[in-house]
Design a protein around this motif. Structure first.
Motif, PDB file in Angstrom:
ATOM      1  N   UNK A  46       2.900  -3.429  -1.248  1.00  0.00           N
ATOM      2  CA  UNK A  46       1.802  -4.166  -0.625  1.00  0.00           C
ATOM      3  C   UNK A  46       2.306  -5.384   0.119  1.00  0.00           C
ATOM      4  N   UNK A  47       3.138  -6.178  -0.544  1.00  0.00           N
ATOM      5  CA  UNK A  47       3.649  -7.401   0.083  1.00  0.00           C
ATOM      6  C   UNK A  47       4.470  -7.084   1.325  1.00  0.00           C
ATOM      7  N   UNK A  48       5.264  -6.016   1.269  1.00  0.00           N
ATOM      8  CA  UNK A  48       6.079  -5.638   2.436  1.00  0.00           C
ATOM      9  C   UNK A  48       5.207  -5.283   3.625  1.00  0.00           C
ATOM     10  N   UNK A  49       4.107  -4.567   3.379  1.00  0.00           N
ATOM     11  CA  UNK A  49       3.276  -4.090   4.480  1.00  0.00           C
ATOM     12  C   UNK A  49       2.389  -5.186   5.048  1.00  0.00           C
ATOM     13  N   UNK A 101       3.087 -10.662   3.125  1.00  0.00           N
ATOM     14  CA  UNK A 101       2.792 -11.814   2.288  1.00  0.00           C
ATOM     15  C   UNK A 101       3.811 -11.839   1.148  1.00  0.00           C
ATOM     16  N   UNK A 102       4.049 -13.011   0.549  1.00  0.00           N
ATOM     17  CA  UNK A 102       5.008 -13.068  -0.560  1.00  0.00           C
ATOM     18  C   UNK A 102       4.551 -12.189  -1.725  1.00  0.00           C
ATOM     19  N   UNK A 103       5.498 -11.480  -2.312  1.00  0.00           N
ATOM     20  CA  UNK A 103       5.190 -10.659  -3.481  1.00  0.00           C
ATOM     21  C   UNK A 103       4.841 -11.584  -4.655  1.00  0.00           C
ATOM     22  N   UNK A 104       3.699 -11.363  -5.309  1.00  0.00           N
ATOM     23  CA  UNK A 104       3.337 -12.217  -6.449  1.00  0.00           C
ATOM     24  C   UNK A 104       4.392 -12.134  -7.548  1.00  0.00           C
ATOM     25  N   UNK A 105       4.781 -13.268  -8.061  1.00  0.00           N
ATOM     26  CA  UNK A 105       5.732 -13.266  -9.176  1.00  0.00           C
ATOM     27  C   UNK A 105       5.065 -12.680 -10.413  1.00  0.00           C
ATOM     28  N   UNK A 108      -3.925  -8.251 -13.794  1.00  0.00           N
ATOM     29  CA  UNK A 108      -2.675  -7.908 -13.105  1.00  0.00           C
ATOM     30  C   UNK A 108      -2.950  -7.324 -11.729  1.00  0.00           C
ATOM     31  N   UNK A 109      -3.860  -6.356 -11.673  1.00  0.00           N
ATOM     32  CA  UNK A 109      -4.195  -5.681 -10.408  1.00  0.00           C
ATOM     33  C   UNK A 109      -4.759  -6.664  -9.388  1.00  0.00           C
ATOM     34  N   UNK A 110      -5.573  -7.608  -9.841  1.00  0.00           N
ATOM     35  CA  UNK A 110      -6.231  -8.546  -8.916  1.00  0.00           C
ATOM     36  C   UNK A 110      -5.233  -9.460  -8.219  1.00  0.00           C
ATOM     37  N   UNK A 111      -4.029  -9.613  -8.744  1.00  0.00           N
ATOM     38  CA  UNK A 111      -3.023 -10.490  -8.154  1.00  0.00           C
ATOM     39  C   UNK A 111      -2.243  -9.817  -7.031  1.00  0.00           C
ATOM     40  N   UNK A 112      -2.467  -8.513  -6.814  1.00  0.00           N
ATOM     41  CA  UNK A 112      -1.662  -7.754  -5.865  1.00  0.00           C
ATOM     42  C   UNK A 112      -2.308  -7.622  -4.481  1.00  0.00           C
ATOM     43  N   UNK A 113      -3.238  -8.475  -4.150  1.00  0.00           N
ATOM     44  CA  UNK A 113      -3.934  -8.457  -2.847  1.00  0.00           C
ATOM     45  C   UNK A 113      -4.625  -7.120  -2.555  1.00  0.00           C
TER      46      UNK A 113
END
Length: 403
Positions: free
Chosen positions: A208-211, A214-218, A262-267
């Protein structure tokens, strides 16, 4: 990544045997496409079934259907993914060529032997199933051990655990112990839920972050570890049933809430324009939804069994279909976001999950109709993958590299 293949050897190897994802993704998708309609015809319209009556005397339909969906379809996809990923993780050669063909043949022989009408002993398909899982586990172990990549050592251990559970399922069939079989199927579903918790937590936020750039959530380490422990607890509870219902209900509620956090943090809201992303997010979302629904219906055995299909179809099959669509493109050097349009297939699986798990509880008088409609959606979804991806999986990489 270094070139770990001999180009001269690779060029002489048929493309389908050049890396594990190729035969196992295709084989898993083919039986997913065929087995659900075959199962329903054999169950509701036996006069039109391709299976002879002797088949059911040996295997028992209520055992064959969940066994083949879990150990035939799902584990084919899992092993194809792991055999491919371990080469990327470790830069060590994975199975290819004749060893890969042999491993796939073991998987296929187990599927075929369970369909033969003759009175073959059950230890024979069990043997081939075990060889398939053991070879895959040993390959993962060899690659991971060689580079001391201990954070991935859990994957071959999990496959060996799946091998033991599978042998137990054959034992349950031989003893006609279908109460034990039900415990095994539920334990295996949560085993796969544990695997999705581990792998999904790595790849979904990364993709998700790559596409979306945006920064990948830690990751929240304590949250991830708690989820692994909770899913493992559900595996054990399904197998041995030692906890009272109210404790199991608590585990389900806590796991649902933590998965949702957890899921909600992944945009997830930023993925709606890209089917190869939103399909992963929607599939993962079915996991906390299923856990919450099971907690709500903890005392209703019929509803509990029906709602397990929310996970089996919505999460497990959804993750499988989305991942094999993506990995097949990436590992054949195609643009991931310019491949075949699989939107209809992904929507079809969401519809299949709701038709199979929810509508029979709301309108049970039409239960058979919902089953047939769900089977139709499922078959179209995996049939589209087979239609679009046969040429991709059976032809060499378009950049000429091995793999």
């Amino acid at each position: 990544m270094l070139n770990i293949d001999d180009p001269r050897e690779t060029e002489q190897t048929a493309a389908i045997w050049r890396l594990g994802f190729r035969p196992f993704f295709l084989g898993g998708a083919v039986i997913a496409t065929l087995y659900i309609p075959l199962w329903l015809v054999a169950w509701f319209l036996p006069q039109f079934s391709l299976f002879p009556s002797q088949f059911w005397l040996k295997v028992v339909p209520l055992w064959w259907h969940p066994h083949e969906m879990l150990f035939g379809f799902a584990l084919a996809i899992v092993c194809g993914f792991l055999l491919t990923s371990v080469q990327t993780w470790t830069n060590q050669p994975s199975l290819k060529g004749r060893p890969l063909a042999l491993t796939f043949a073991c998987w296929l022989m187990a599927r075929l032997l369970l369909l033969l009408p003759m009175a073959l002993p059950l230890w024979l398909p069990a043997l081939f199933d075990s060889l398939f899982l053991a070879i895959t586990a040993m390959t993962l172990w060899r690659c991971i051990y060689k580079v001391k990549q201990w954070h991935n050592i859990g994957f071959p251990i999990m496959l060996l655990l799946a091998l033991v559970i599978n042998l137990l399922s054959y034992y349950a069939l031989s003893e006609r112990n279908f109460s034990l079989s039900q415990q095994i199927w539920q334990a295996m579903l949560w085993w796969l839920g544990l695997l999705i918790t581990i792998v999904g937590g790595r790849v979904i936020p990364f993709f998700t972050a790559m596409r979306i750039k945006l920064p990948k959530p830690n990751p929240i380490v304590i949250l991830d570890r708690c989820l692994i422990l909770l899913m493992l607890a559900l595996v054990l509870q399904a197998m041995v049933k030692v906890l009272p219902a109210n404790i199991e209900q608590g585990l389900l509620v806590v796991a649902a809430l933590l998965h949702l956090v957890r899921w909600s943090r992944w945009y997830p809201h930023k993925t709606l324009g890209e089917s190869l992303l939103w399909s992963l997010h929607s599939a993962y979302l079915f996991l906390p939804i299923t856990l919450a629904a099971l907690a709500w219906n903890i005392d209703d055995e019929n509803a509990y069994r029906q709602l397990l299909h929310l996970f089996a179809i919505g999460t497990l099959a959804g993750i499988c279909l989305s991942m094999i669509s993506r990995v097949s493109l990436g590992h054949t050097s195609r643009n991931i976001y310019q491949g075949p349009n699989m939107t209809l297939a992904f929507v079809g699986l969401i519809m299949a999950a709701l038709l199979r798990a929810v509508l029979p509880l709301l309108w049970p008088q039409y239960a058979q109709t919902w089953l047939w409609l769900a089977a139709g959606c499922w078959t179209v979804s995996f049939g589209l993958f087979v239609w679009f991806y046969v040429p991709i999986l059976t032809q060499p990489r378009i950049d000429g590299r091995p793999g």
